[in-house]
Design a protein around this motif. Structure first.
Motif, PDB file in Angstrom:
ATOM      1  N   ILE A  21       0.838  -1.201   0.000  1.00  0.00           N
ATOM      2  CA  ILE A  21       0.000   0.000   0.000  1.00  0.00           C
ATOM      3  C   ILE A  21       0.872   1.250   0.000  1.00  0.00           C
ATOM      4  CG2 ILE A  21      -1.758   1.274   1.290  1.00  0.00           C
ATOM      5  CD1 ILE A  21      -2.668  -1.482   2.392  1.00  0.00           C
ATOM      6  N   THR A 138     -11.614  -9.602   5.510  1.00  0.00           N
ATOM      7  CA  THR A 138     -10.763  -8.517   4.990  1.00  0.00           C
ATOM      8  C   THR A 138      -9.298  -8.910   5.014  1.00  0.00           C
ATOM      9  OG1 THR A 138     -12.355  -6.838   5.689  1.00  0.00           O
ATOM     10  CG2 THR A 138     -10.099  -6.109   5.304  1.00  0.00           C
ATOM     11  N   GLN A 141      -8.764 -10.964   1.972  1.00  0.00           N
ATOM     12  CA  GLN A 141      -8.915 -10.221   0.724  1.00  0.00           C
ATOM     13  C   GLN A 141      -7.716  -9.310   0.479  1.00  0.00           C
ATOM     14  OE1 GLN A 141     -11.188 -10.595  -1.590  1.00  0.00           O
ATOM     15  NE2 GLN A 141     -10.288  -9.014  -2.896  1.00  0.00           N
ATOM     16  N   VAL A 142      -7.277  -8.628   1.545  1.00  0.00           N
ATOM     17  CA  VAL A 142      -6.114  -7.742   1.454  1.00  0.00           C
ATOM     18  C   VAL A 142      -5.086  -8.235   2.452  1.00  0.00           C
ATOM     19  CG1 VAL A 142      -5.275  -5.378   1.644  1.00  0.00           C
ATOM     20  CG2 VAL A 142      -7.649  -5.802   0.932  1.00  0.00           C
ATOM     21  N   PRO A 143      -4.026  -8.861   1.964  1.00  0.00           N
ATOM     22  CA  PRO A 143      -3.529  -8.780   0.603  1.00  0.00           C
ATOM     23  C   PRO A 143      -3.782  -9.994  -0.282  1.00  0.00           C
ATOM     24  CG  PRO A 143      -1.808  -9.598   1.991  1.00  0.00           C
ATOM     25  CD  PRO A 143      -3.019  -9.427   2.876  1.00  0.00           C
ATOM     26  N   SER A 146      -6.002 -10.049  -3.437  1.00  0.00           N
ATOM     27  CA  SER A 146      -5.888  -8.889  -4.320  1.00  0.00           C
ATOM     28  C   SER A 146      -4.457  -8.713  -4.833  1.00  0.00           C
ATOM     29  CB  SER A 146      -6.333  -7.620  -3.591  1.00  0.00           C
ATOM     30  OG  SER A 146      -5.554  -7.403  -2.423  1.00  0.00           O
ATOM     31  N   ASN A 149      -3.740  -8.057  -8.596  1.00  0.00           N
ATOM     32  CA  ASN A 149      -4.045  -6.754  -9.184  1.00  0.00           C
ATOM     33  C   ASN A 149      -2.743  -6.091  -9.620  1.00  0.00           C
ATOM     34  OD1 ASN A 149      -6.633  -7.306  -8.413  1.00  0.00           O
ATOM     35  ND2 ASN A 149      -6.666  -5.896  -6.679  1.00  0.00           N
TER      36      ASN A 149
END
Length: 230
Positions: A21, A138, A141-143, A146, A149
Motif C-alpha cells: 500500500i 478482509t 482479501q487484502v492482501p 488482491s 491486481n
C-alpha cells in the motif's frame, strides 16, 4: 510534480503487506510524502519483478489462502484464538510455511507448540477478541486475494528517502526472488534513496520481538530526515 509544503506531507510506516500500500501511494502521490519506512517487506508493487507469485512452491500458504473458501474452511475447524496462535507461531519461522497435499496450513503447527517468548497469552487474547468481531474476510482479501491486481505505472521510481528494516530470520526472505531483490540492490532501482538495515536475530514480527531496537532505528531515521528537509 506539485511540491506541497512540509506541513502537508507525511512519513508512512508499514509492516508486512502494508509496504504494498505504501509503495502504491509513493508512486501515485509522491508529492504527499516526506519519506517512508517498511518492516518485513521492501518497496514492492503488485506485479513488480522480484515478487514472483507464479513460482511459489506447491502447498505454500499464500496460494492456499488465495483460493476462495479454502482458508475459511481451514480456520473454521478451530476457535479464533487458536488460529491467531498458529499464525503467530508459523510466521516466526525462518522457513516458508508449506503444507503437504494431505494437510491444511493450520495443521503445520502442533497444538503443544509454545508461543514466542515476547508474545503473551494476554496479547493473544486481545488479538483474538478483535478477530472475533471482524472475522478474517478482509485479512484474506487484502492482501492475499488482491495480490494479482496490477498497477500500470510507466516509471515507478520513488525519490523520497526510505528505510527498510528486515530481520535476517524473516521467512519473507525465502520468497522466490525476494532476497536477491533486496540484497543485490534491484530494489534501489525503484527507490534510489533507500537505506536497508538487517537485524541478525529479527523474525517477521520484528517490531514486537525487538520493539526498543526497531523504535530507535525508526526515530533515528525520522529525526535525520526531518532535520535535512527543514
Amino acid at each position: 510534480m506539485i511540491k506541497l509544503p512540509l506541513s502537508e506531507q507525511v512519513f508512512l510506516v508499514g509492516k508486512d503487506f502494508a509496504p504494498i500500500i505504501i509503495s502504491v501511494t509513493a508512486v501515485l502521490h509522491p508529492e504527499r510524502l516526506h519519506g517512508f519506512i517498511t518492516l518485513g517487506a521492501p518497496f514492492i508493487l503488485p506485479g513488480l519483478a522480484g515478487f514472483q507469485r507464479d513460482v511459489y512452491p506447491k502447498g505454500f500458504y499464500i496460494p492456499r489462502w488465495q483460493e476462495p473458501g479454502r482458508a475459511e474452511a481451514d480456520f473454521g475447524r478451530f476457535d479464533v484464538k487458536t488460529v491467531i496462535r498458529n499464525i503467530y507461531i508459523m510466521f516466526c519461522w525462518s522457513e516458508l510455511q508449506i503444507a503437504r497435499d494431505d494437510q491444511e496450513i493450520m495443521d503445520l503447527v502442533p497444538p503443544s507448540t509454545p508461543l514466542p517468548p515476547w508474545f503473551s497469552e494476554q496479547d493473544l487474547s486481545v488479538y483474538a477478541d478483535l478477530y472475533e468481531k471482524s472475522g478474517f474476510r478482509t485479512a484474506l482479501q487484502v492482501p492475499y486475494r488482491s495480490m494479482n491486481n496490477n498497477i500500470d505505472v510507466e516509471n515507478p521510481t520513488v525519490m523520497v528517502p526510505a528505510l527498510l528494516i528486515m530481520g535476517e530470520k524473516d521467512y519473507v526472505l525465502k520468497f522466490p526472488g525476494m532476497e536477491d531483490y533486496i540484497r543485490s540492490g534491484i530494489v534501489k532501482k525503484f527507490v534510489p534513496n533507500l537505506e536497508i538495515i538487517f537485524v541478525p536475530e529479527g523474525n517477521h514480527f520484528i517490531q514486537e520481538q525487538l520493539p526498543q531496537e526497531v523504535n530507535q532505528r525508526i526515530l533515528s531515521f525520522l529525526s535525520t530526515q526531518i532535520i535535512q528537509q527543514i
